[in-house]
Design a protein around this motif. Structure first.
Motif, short mmCIF file in Angstrom:
data_model
loop_
_atom_site.label_atom_id
_atom_site.label_comp_id
_atom_site.label_asym_id
_atom_site.label_seq_id
_atom_site.Cartn_x
_atom_site.Cartn_y
_atom_site.Cartn_z
N ARG A 42 -10.06 -10.86 14.84
CA ARG A 42 -10.18 -12.19 14.26
C ARG A 42 -10.44 -13.23 15.33
O ARG A 42 -10.62 -14.40 15.05
N ARG A 76 15.58 -5.68 7.46
CA ARG A 76 15.93 -4.33 7.93
C ARG A 76 14.83 -3.84 8.85
O ARG A 76 13.74 -4.42 8.93
N LEU A 121 5.66 4.21 4.45
CA LEU A 121 6.99 4.43 3.87
C LEU A 121 7.54 3.20 3.16
O LEU A 121 8.33 3.33 2.23
N HIS A 122 7.17 2.02 3.61
CA HIS A 122 7.72 0.82 2.97
C HIS A 122 7.47 0.88 1.46
O HIS A 122 8.39 0.74 0.65
N ALA A 127 -10.66 -3.28 7.21
CA ALA A 127 -10.93 -4.70 7.49
C ALA A 127 -9.80 -5.37 8.26
O ALA A 127 -10.05 -6.25 9.09
N TYR A 128 -8.54 -4.94 8.01
CA TYR A 128 -7.44 -5.63 8.68
C TYR A 128 -7.34 -5.29 10.16
O TYR A 128 -6.57 -5.90 10.89
N GLY A 158 12.78 -0.29 10.45
CA GLY A 158 12.52 1.14 10.29
C GLY A 158 11.21 1.50 10.94
O GLY A 158 10.55 0.68 11.58
N LYS A 168 -2.90 -4.30 -5.97
CA LYS A 168 -2.81 -5.03 -4.70
C LYS A 168 -2.04 -6.32 -4.90
O LYS A 168 -1.79 -6.71 -6.04
N SER A 202 0.27 -6.43 12.50
CA SER A 202 -0.43 -7.49 11.77
C SER A 202 -0.16 -7.34 10.28
O SER A 202 -0.50 -6.32 9.69
N GLY A 203 0.52 -8.32 9.69
CA GLY A 203 0.82 -8.26 8.26
C GLY A 203 1.59 -7.01 7.89
O GLY A 203 1.46 -6.51 6.78
N GLY A 204 2.39 -6.48 8.82
CA GLY A 204 3.19 -5.29 8.55
C GLY A 204 2.49 -4.00 8.93
O GLY A 204 3.11 -2.95 8.99
N TYR A 205 1.18 -4.05 9.16
CA TYR A 205 0.47 -2.84 9.59
C TYR A 205 0.61 -2.68 11.10
O TYR A 205 0.45 -3.65 11.85
N TRP A 213 0.34 -13.81 9.93
CA TRP A 213 0.23 -12.36 10.07
C TRP A 213 1.20 -11.77 11.07
O TRP A 213 1.24 -10.56 11.23
N LYS A 223 3.04 -16.06 2.43
CA LYS A 223 2.05 -16.37 1.39
C LYS A 223 2.73 -16.91 0.13
O LYS A 223 2.22 -17.81 -0.53
N SER A 266 9.30 -4.27 8.10
CA SER A 266 8.04 -3.74 8.66
C SER A 266 7.56 -4.56 9.83
O SER A 266 6.72 -4.11 10.60
N PRO A 287 0.83 -1.20 0.00
CA PRO A 287 0.00 0.00 0.00
C PRO A 287 0.87 1.26 0.00
O PRO A 287 1.97 1.25 0.58
#
Ligand code: MCA
Ligand code: AMP
Length: 496
Positions: free
Chosen positions: A471, A298, A197-198, A466-467, A300, A219, A402-405, A435, A246, A276, A193
């Motif tokens: 869950r 890495r 910054l990623h 949604a993320y 950040g 996506k 979660s998943g980088g978020y 995740w 994945k 991330s 997304p």
């Protein structure tokens, strides 16, 4: 006069900047479009003078046109999550004081009702360009100006807008180009997304800075990515650990010849990066077995850009994030703000340097609290072992990755408490193989009320991305609280 810091984005550069579906866009063509768009944004004015222009577009030519167009016109870009829920978008737009939102008709997002409520304009990039008038001089480029506001969740209930200047972007991009040896011959897929910054810096900006080619995807599409990798489309690959999980699952499901073709495609790349979130050692190991690639991990943050990295040449150690990048100072500190100089002793990572952000938009208090003696306090706890940093966790249990978020437990709790059946809510992250962490909620209900996970998820849709939606759900008679009445989240984690 310098119009842009991006050397490759100039007239006459026929190199391919972007591939989007069947379309290939040269740097020269992109440059003309960016200039025309900057003129449209300016209208009769000479300078946007820091006007905030939001961008609600996934990866592709329209995103780049909008981002660089805003920069050329002297504005501040506010990249937003195309999958955000309406209340979130309304919050970001009003918090940033955005005057307009740029959209793309190729990827419509239902933003009009929000814009109407806020009295701001939503404009499709193509429509705007079609209506463009005569070219006009663009303002001088100033490195010290803010370039972006990037929203990030944290220990507060609402996300904060990190203000990033052109100078910081320059420092972040040039550091990574040197450290990871980007060249114009590189070719990289972009599926992350573009409100973090990623995606914005590590992939898009590094590539466009040095004249490389970006394969833009709106996506993640694992099947397509693997086909393209097998066809030798990429030299560099950057993703969060969840994407590698994945990819591994998909590759393992392929027939033997297909699997070989995909693995060989990755093997021939010059660099695969993970970041991330923590890359589990078994993911590092399995990726190496399959593709021969030692993932370069890495570390950040939105506020610092990339700070610590395993080396391009030399040992890439599983479970470690490496050493401070050139030009970035990183230091561990103890609870008394004293530097931790001994290996093996844990402390909070603090970061200083040109790549670090200015502060949070219109939030002096949060800005003040996030720095100590000029060092940005990341909230991440680490140790140094044999010269390399190893991340141990975070100082706050209220941050979930979660998943980088990065998600704020408090923000999610705040929304859950609006549910008519919920009396109390406590949100935590639970470890998860895919995740990293997943969102879990423990709630108590109002008298006579009932609630199940499916019902809660349905209720969350449209109220939060949604993320962020839980869950796991545990309905309890009471939440575990300490003598002060505070929910004991570690105990809750055990219970869940
Ligand atoms: C999607 N879902 C998720 C997540 N993503 N659930 C939890 N956590 C997530 N991150 C859910 C959806 O809501 C949906 O649920 C189901 O999974 C499938 O959604 P889909 O969109 O198809 O998933 P995907 O395309 O496979 O997305 C996974 C992803 C994505 C590609 C890993 O989450 C992603 O792009 N993450 C990276 C975020 C990022 O760039 N972070 C960088 C920030 P349901 O089926 O129930 O509807 S950190 C940063 O920028 C700093 C500077 C740094 O260090 O890099
Ligand atoms: P964000 O604020 O979304 O930019 O997320 C930044 C946070 O991601 C950092 O403070 C870390 O907690 C986490 N992070 C980034 N890279 C890594 C990594 N390689 N290992 C562990 N955590 C990471």
């Amino acid at each position: 006069m310098i119009k842009t810091a991006f050397p490759a984005l100039r007239r006459g550069n026929q190199g391919i900047a972007l591939i989007e579906g069947d379309a290939r866009h040269s740097y020269a063509a992109l440059e003309s479009r960016v200039e025309a768009f900057a003129c449209v944004l300016l209208g009769q004015r000479d300078h946007l003078a820091g006007e905030r222009v939001a961008i609600l577009i996934p990866a592709g030519r329209d995103y780049v046109t909008a981002l660089h167009g805003v920069w050329r016109a002297g504005g501040i870009a506010v990249p937003l999550n195309v999958a955000a829920a309406r209340p979130e978008l309304e919050y970001y737009l009003s918090k940033a004081g955005a005057s307009r939102v740029m959209t793309s008709r190729k990827h419509p997002v239902a933003i009009d009702p929000v814009c109407r409520r806020l009295g701001i304009e939503a404009r499709d990039v193509d429509d705007a360009l079609e209506a463009s008038g005569k070219p006009r001089p663009l303002p001088a480029f100033e490195f010290s100006r803010p370039a972006m506001i990037v929203f990030t969740s944290g220990t507060t209930s609402q996300p904060k807008g990190a203000v990033i200047t052109h100078k910081a972007i320059h420092a972040q991009v040039t550091t990574l180009i040197e450290a990871w040896r980007w060249t114009r011959n590189d070719s990289v897929p972009l599926f992350l997304p573009l409100h973090h910054l990623h995606g914005i810096i590590n992939v898009l900006s590094c590539a466009l800075w040095c004249g490389a080619t970006v394969h833009a995807m709106p996506k993640l599409d694992v099947v397509r990515l693997c086909e393209q990798a097998a066809g030798g489309a990429f030299s560099v690959f950057m993703a969060v650990p969840t994407v590698y999980v994945k990819l591994i699952e998909h590759i393992e499901s392929l027939s033997s010849p297909q699997r070989k073709a995909v693995c060989d495609g990755f093997r021939e790349m010059r660099l695969n990066v993970s970041g991330s979130a923590a890359c589990p050692a078994h993911v590092f190991g399995r990726w190496k077995e399959l593709t021969g690639q030692a993932l370069l991990e890495r570390y950040g943050a939105t506020e610092t850009g990339m700070a610590i990295s395993n080396p391009y040449d030399g040992e890439r150690r599983a479970g470690f994030v490496g050493r401070a990048l050139p030009g970035v100072s990183a230091q561990l500190f103890d609870e008394n703000d004293r530097p931790v100089r001994k290996e093996g002793v844990s402390g909070e990572i603090r970061v200083r340097g040109k790549s670090v952000f200015e502060g949070y938009w219109k939030d002096e208090r949060a800005t003040r609290e996030s720095f100590r003696h000029g060092w940005f306090r990341t909230g991440d706890i680490a140790v140094i072992e044999d010269g390399y940093y190893r991340i141990l966790g975070r100082s706050s249990i209220d941050i979930i990755k979660s998943g980088g978020y990065k998600l704020s437990a408090l923000e999610i709790e705040g929304v859950l408490l609006e549910h008519e059946a919920i009396r109390e809510a406590a949100v935590i992250g639970l470890s998860d193989d895919t995740w990293g962490e997943i969102v879990a909620a423990a709630v108590t209900l109002k008298d006579g009320a009932s609630l199940d996970l499916a019902g809660l998820k349905e209720w969350c849709a449209g109220r939060m991305s949604a993320y962020k939606a839980p869950r796991r759900l545990k309905v309890m008679q009471q939440l575990p609280r300490n003598a002060m009445g505070k929910v004991v989240k570690p105990a809750l984690r055990e219970l869940l």
